[in-house]
Design a protein around this motif. Structure first.
Motif, short mmCIF file in Angstrom:
data_model
loop_
_atom_site.label_atom_id
_atom_site.label_comp_id
_atom_site.label_asym_id
_atom_site.label_seq_id
_atom_site.Cartn_x
_atom_site.Cartn_y
_atom_site.Cartn_z
N GLU A 40 0.85 -1.19 0.00
CA GLU A 40 0.00 0.00 0.00
C GLU A 40 0.89 1.24 0.00
O GLU A 40 0.59 2.23 -0.67
CB GLU A 40 -0.85 -0.03 1.28
N GLU A 44 1.39 4.34 -2.87
CA GLU A 44 1.42 5.78 -2.55
C GLU A 44 2.72 6.42 -3.07
O GLU A 44 2.69 7.50 -3.66
CB GLU A 44 1.31 5.96 -1.03
N ASP A 73 -8.42 0.00 -6.40
CA ASP A 73 -8.05 0.81 -5.21
C ASP A 73 -6.79 1.62 -5.50
O ASP A 73 -6.69 2.80 -5.15
CB ASP A 73 -7.79 -0.11 -4.00
N ILE A 77 -6.27 6.03 -6.04
CA ILE A 77 -5.43 7.07 -5.42
C ILE A 77 -4.44 7.65 -6.43
O ILE A 77 -3.62 8.48 -6.08
CB ILE A 77 -4.71 6.59 -4.14
N ARG A 189 -2.62 7.88 1.24
CA ARG A 189 -3.84 8.71 1.26
C ARG A 189 -5.08 7.82 1.11
O ARG A 189 -4.97 6.68 0.64
CB ARG A 189 -3.77 9.73 0.13
N TYR A 190 -6.21 8.36 1.50
CA TYR A 190 -7.48 7.67 1.23
C TYR A 190 -7.96 8.09 -0.15
O TYR A 190 -7.80 9.24 -0.53
CB TYR A 190 -8.53 8.06 2.29
N SER A 192 -10.34 9.49 -2.96
CA SER A 192 -11.49 10.41 -2.96
C SER A 192 -12.61 9.77 -3.79
O SER A 192 -12.38 8.82 -4.52
CB SER A 192 -11.07 11.74 -3.59
N SER B 233 -4.59 6.47 10.98
CA SER B 233 -5.39 7.66 11.22
C SER B 233 -4.52 8.90 11.37
O SER B 233 -5.03 10.00 11.54
CB SER B 233 -6.22 7.49 12.50
#
Lengths: 255, 314
Positions: A40, A44, A73, A77, A189-190, A192, B233
């Motif tokens: 992951e 990024e 996924d 991003i 990052r998540y 959008s 988070s």
């Protein structure tokens, strides 16, 4: 620059691992799936490098048809397109996995030019073989550094940092190169909502490689014993403080 | 006869290397050890093996994984080793994966048990130790790494003989090498060395919520840890993370607050001598791996523990 990131779809195991009846796999009926954590961060980083230097990023996975979810996924991003080596869900060993990936890379590079950097996770969360990235690098004849917490590109080289004993060892790899990375490389990052919408329309090429016999042949999986105990309850709420401090003194970590 | 790659630091073989020697003994036959680089000759004196080979070369002052792989392969072929075993440390694992490609062999990473034969039967860890795999290794030459702290080490001893040699290294094997070193940050107790780790999970609720955890850790001279949910988070840096993809810790006591106990987290803290869970949910998975528990809200429980410590310290 052109960057490839290789990812693996793995189940999110939660609190307890339950096996299928034949002991060949984890029971995933009630589990969600994700990109293996180290990878992951690879995704990024690939997106950031292309944002910074321009070029194209590509995500590759070897896995079942459902692994398209992880490719989307990654594209959500910011990765530009996907390569899916579709399996029937059977596990592939590290040698076979690297072999199929090398073939896919060679074909993509013949069409679109060489990848300057190829990202792998240092090891997959599930099978933990610690070798697919290195096997791929050797087959392509490219330098490889493993277990990285920082990768920066400057001109024709990548500066790579590996955590060792609290400090960091620094490697410099001439490009093109292969790197295997660890979680902590960055904070992914998540995606959008528009990112997710765009991901659905990005190009995805699927091929179906043939799985060779495995030389590391799985017989069965076993959930280790001795993990399960029942905690001794010292108390409820703040009233437990005295019992906790008694315990801390008893084991010699509080005065 | 089998070959074991023995890592060393400060002139002594590492613990995980002595564990690798122990697992290799289970394969039967004579054991040869290989020590690479500065300090190897000194460390070899404490290695119980038929022969301890020491590779010395000016280029080996810094770690160069392809050079290590070349040395492992060269020696294995020269002495006719039927298996090559190494500790599952970062560096040895890296070098062994490269050696496996060079030899055209599979590599079984992080083994905890082996039974000799053809094929070799072995057990190896998956999911950072939350799951075991029993497998058969079909190989001309078996390459294995040994899961750290899963096997008892060999006892002290000395080698039958020590043989020092200068390996031939190609330019290409020195392209990937350590060029520079960044020193560790000063101050603070590191998670790896801490006797007490106080850690927070999703139940902490916010970055600010860690104040209560920091206070207790500081009173106990311990370190602060956290779960993956917390790192993702953005409440704490990844350097604080305990788990399969974070730090593996082994404190006297691990105080896990608001941590549910996902397998990915337990993989990092199962080395703790004792686990104390502070959680509102008495059914949370952490309760079945913890030795002690306080059922309650960490934001009420931790300040009470800190206050009690202060009161008794006076």
């Amino acid at each position: 620059m052109r960057i490839l990131v290789c990812v693996k779809r793995v189940p999110m195991t939660g609190g307890r691992i339950v096996l299928t009846e034949d002991e060949q796999a984890i029971e995933t009926k009630h589990l969600g799936f994700a990109i293996s954590p180290h990878e992951e961060c690879g995704v990024e980083e690939a997106v950031r490098l292309v944002e910074q230097h321009g070029g194209e990023s590509v995500v590759l996975t070897l896995g079942p048809a459902d692994a398209e979810e992880q490719l989307r996924d990654a594209m959500a991003i910011g990765v530009d397109r996907g390569l899916h080596l579709v399996t029937n869900g059977e596990e592939w060993d590290p040698e076979a996995t690297a072999g199929a990936i090398v073939e896919a890379i060679t074909a993509d590079e013949a069409a679109s030019g060489p990848f300057d950097l190829i990202f792998f996770g240092n090891e997959s969360a599930d099978s933990g073989g610690f070798q697919v990235g290195l096997r791929t690098a050797y087959a392509l004849g490219r330098p490889c550094a493993t277990g990285l917490k920082s990768v920066t590109v400057d001109g024709g080289a990548a500066r790579c940092e590996q955590e060792v004993g609290g400090g960091r060892d620094v490697y410099e790899l001439p490009l093109p190169a292969v790197v295997t990375v660890l979680e902590g490389l960055n904070l992914p990052r998540y995606p959008s909502v528009p990112g997710r919408m765009r991901a659905g329309r990005k190009p995805l090429d699927a091929t179906t490689p043939t799985r060779p016999a495995s030389r590391l042949e799985r017989a069965r999986l076993v959930v280790p014993e001795g993990d399960s105990k029942q905690a001794e309850v010292l108390g409820r709420g703040p009233d437990a403080a005295a019992a906790v401090v008694d315990l801390l003194r008893q084991i010699g970590v509080a005065s | 006869m089998n070959l074991v790659l023995v890592e060393h630091a400060d002139g002594v073989a590492t613990d995980v290397s002595l564990q690798a020697l122990a697992l290799a003994e289970g394969l039967g036959g004579d054991l040869h050890a290989l020590l690479i680089g500065q300090g190897g000759a000194q460390a070899a004196q404490g290695v119980p093996a038929a022969v301890a080979h020491v590779a010395e070369h000016d280029a080996l002052d810094v770690f160069a994984p392809d050079a290590w792989a070349a040395i492992v392969c060269g020696l294995a072929e020269r002495i006719g080793a039927t298996a090559i075993v190494a500790p599952g440390s970062e560096r040895a694992t890296d070098a062994m994966a490269r050696a496996a490609v060079r030899l055209g062999e599979p590599l079984a990473a992080n083994c905890t048990a082996v039974t000799p034969g053809d094929p070799i039967a072995l057990t190896r860890v998956r999911w950072g130790g939350s799951l075991l795999e029993e497998a058969r290794l079909h190989a001309g030459r078996a390459l294995l790494t040994v899961a750290p702290h899963a096997v008892a080490p060999v006892g002290p001893g000395s080698p039958g003989s020590i043989e020092t040699f200068t390996p031939e290294l190609a330019e290409a094997d020195l392209v990937v090498r350590v060029r520079d070193r960044v020193a560790p940050p000063e101050g603070g107790v590191s998670l790896a060395d801490a006797k007490v780790v106080v850690s927070g999970g999703r139940g902490v609720g916010s970055a600010e919520g860690f104040a209560a955890i920091e206070e207790l850790a500081s009173l106990l001279g311990g370190a602060v840890g956290c779960s993956r949910a917390v790192t993702m988070s953005g409440w704490r840096p990844h350097t604080d993370q305990v788990g399969q993809t974070g730090n593996k810790i082994a404190p006297e006591i691990y105080i896990a607050c608001g941590v549910s106990g996902a397998t990915q987290h337990i993989a990092g803290c199962k080395g703790a001598k004792r686990i104390l869970a502070v959680n509102t949910d008495p059914e949370a998975p952490i309760m079945s791996v913890a030795d002690y528990a306080v059922v309650g809200d960490l934001h009420e429980v931790l300040p009470a523990i800190s206050a009690e410590l202060r009161a008794r310290g006076r």
